[in-house]
Design an enzyme around this catalytic site. Structure first.
Site, PDB file in Angstrom:
ATOM      1  N   LYS A  87      -7.870   1.270  -1.602  1.00 22.52           N
ATOM      2  CA  LYS A  87      -7.302   0.723  -0.366  1.00 22.52           C
ATOM      3  C   LYS A  87      -7.077   1.825   0.666  1.00 22.52           C
ATOM      4  O   LYS A  87      -7.368   1.659   1.864  1.00 22.52           O
ATOM      5  CB  LYS A  87      -5.980   0.016  -0.675  1.00 22.52           C
ATOM      6  N   LYS A 116       0.804   5.323   8.436  1.00 25.06           N
ATOM      7  CA  LYS A 116       1.293   5.620   7.083  1.00 25.06           C
ATOM      8  C   LYS A 116       0.131   5.751   6.110  1.00 25.06           C
ATOM      9  O   LYS A 116       0.083   6.660   5.274  1.00 25.06           O
ATOM     10  CB  LYS A 116       2.256   4.511   6.650  1.00 25.06           C
ATOM     11  N   THR A 132       0.849  -1.189   0.000  1.00 24.62           N
ATOM     12  CA  THR A 132       0.000   0.000   0.000  1.00 24.62           C
ATOM     13  C   THR A 132       0.884   1.238   0.000  1.00 24.62           C
ATOM     14  O   THR A 132       1.506   1.572   1.013  1.00 24.62           O
ATOM     15  CB  THR A 132      -0.921   0.028   1.227  1.00 24.62           C
TER      16      THR A 132
END
Length: 480
Positions: free
Chosen positions: A364, A432, A289
């Site tokens: 995502k 993150k 990701t």
């Protein structure tokens, strides 16, 4: 005020927990004492081996208060801790040493990023001064399969029986069939591709994902920076590559699953990296990701050398990776998606092909932004309950019967109340993803006020040393 000596068995309390069986111990040399003008002792909690500096007024003699505090909780972790200290007391009465320290040390996994490493032990090496808030007294061969070609659209159409297991009967390759939503692994009738598969990055998610590829009958070659992580895969029937370039040279389709954008770039363009092995026709699937700029950069580098590129980040955690129940969000080269179809079947309960490159990563990030915001809100709610005198366990029961009941409430809520945070999804990765979501919002001029506030809580939790623990550890910052 009662004074204590090293070796004393005690009951000690941390915020949000009942008094917990513990022992006064000598602090490690690298652990600094908090700069508070109150008497404090360094405490080791039974059951997990966590450590913390604790105020003297929150510590009481064990024997004198056993009747008062031993019924503080009926949770299994607490009861196990009581059994441990009772065992230690019994050994001392017989003149034998307390071996619980050694037993807990030996029970910890040795691999990096251990899921079960005690919380405070992990934190103290990174930030000794945060120990007072850091501690938590918690509970506690490859099957040979004849190779066949990728099934055609007609061949892969679910049977009537298979449709009964799904909530959406759309045919591949748009989505794979849903597996049953129970906690049990649903057997999958997978026809493995005859193409050789490479897998780079064997972290919390990478190991179970690569293992599922092997179990489904794929020919898999793995690589990881820490070679020890390859051992269980090799034992299961995989081959081990000497470098990313070596894996790419020997495989047709290569999957990558690493921690962040820097790791992605290093894997591809670094020394003995992917680009040194890529050639015409080879496929590279990035499951990490990361931001859209990184995806585009890597895609261009791969395709310029004749390779094919697909992004396929996953939604799910360690448990869903182990059970092959991930949700896969693919976008990019459709021919590569088709060639890797059997792999996606092995990895997930549903795969979406979302079209243009960038769609998978953006989807995502939005999912994880929502998950992170809700997790922070759940932590605040449980903390507020404690301060309002509302039983947290009762509140969790109510939530699990309410309209907001979901797996996150059930599993993460229990983790918070047990004080046990094995890294199903590391908090540093959640933060993150929050940062990348906020970055996306800024670029698209979409305000994200709630996500921004939640991100600050994750940043604070990471700053006090809990980045490697589970995302539910955000409770530590909320409840400080």
């Amino acid at each position: 005020m009662t004074s204590f000596e090293v070796g004393d068995f005690v009951w000690a309390k941390m915020t949000g927990y009942p008094y917990w069986p513990a022992k006064v111990v000598e602090p490690d040399k690298d652990v600094k004492k908090p700069s508070k003008k109150v008497e404090m002792y360094f405490i080791r909690f039974y059951g997990t081996g966590d450590f913390a500096w604790t105020k003297a007024d929150l510590i009481h003699k064990y024997d004198e208060n056993k009747e008062k505090y031993s019924l503080g909780s009926k949770r299994s972790g607490f009861l196990d801790a009581v059994k441990s200290i009772e065992h230690a007391v019994e050994r001392r009465e017989k003149g034998l040493p307390d071996t619980s320290d050694e037993e807990e040390e030996e029970s910890e996994p040795e691999s990096e990023g251990s899921d079960d490493q005690p919380l405070a032990k992990k934190a103290k090496s990174e930030q000794g001064s945060s120990m007072e808030t850091a501690a938590t007294p918690p509970a506690k061969k490859r099957r040979k399969v004849a190779k066949k070609s990728l099934p055609t659209r007609e061949e892969s159409t679910p049977t009537t029986e298979q449709r009964n297991l799904t909530t959406d009967s759309r045919l591949s390759p748009d989505t794979t069939a849903d597996a049953d939503s129970t906690t049990n692994i649903v057997p999958k009738d997978i026809i493995p591709t005859d193409k050789s598969i490479g897998f780079l990055g064997l972290g919390i998610m990478g190991v179970p994902m690569a293992l599922n590829l092997v179990k489904a009958g794929h020919e898999v070659t793995v690589w990881n920076r820490s070679q020890a992580r390859c051992t269980p895969l090799v034992e299961a029937g995989a081959k081990q590559g000497t470098s990313p370039a070596d894996v790419v040279q020997h495989c047709d389709i290569i999957f990558s699953c690493v921690s962040d954008a820097n790791a992605v770039r290093d894997l591809v363009i670094g020394n003995t990296g992917v680009l040194q092995g890529i050639s015409a026709g080879k496929g590279y699937i990035e499951m990490s990701t990361v931001d859209s700029d990184t995806i585009k950069e890597i895609s261009e580098a791969i395709t310029m050398r004749g390779g094919r590129f697909l992004e396929a980040p996953v939604s799910g955690n360690k448990k869903s990776a182990e059970q092959g129940k991930l949700v896969i969000l693919a976008a990019g080269d459709r021919s590569l998606y088709m060639d890797a179809y059997s792999c996606f079947e092995a990895l997930g309960k549903k795969t979406f092909f979302l079209g243009e490159l960038g769609s998978g990563g953006n989807t995502k990030l939005i999912v994880n932004m929502l998950m992170g915001s809700f997790m922070a809100s759940l932590a605040e709610g449980l903390s507020l309950a404690e301060k309002a005198g509302v039983d947290q366990y009762t509140l969790l029961d109510v939530l699990n019967l309410s309209d907001i009941a979901c797996p996150l409430v059930k599993t993460k809520g229990a983790a918070i109340l047990e004080g046990h945070f094995p890294a199903s999804f590391p908090l540093k990765h959640q933060q993150k993803d929050m940062r990348l979501s906020l970055q996306m919002g800024e670029e698209l001029e979409q305000p994200l006020h709630v996500a921004g506030a939640a991100n600050e809580l994750y940043k604070r939790t990471k700053a006090i040393g809990f980045g490697d623990r589970d995302m539910s550890c955000v409770y530590r910052a909320v409840n400080a």
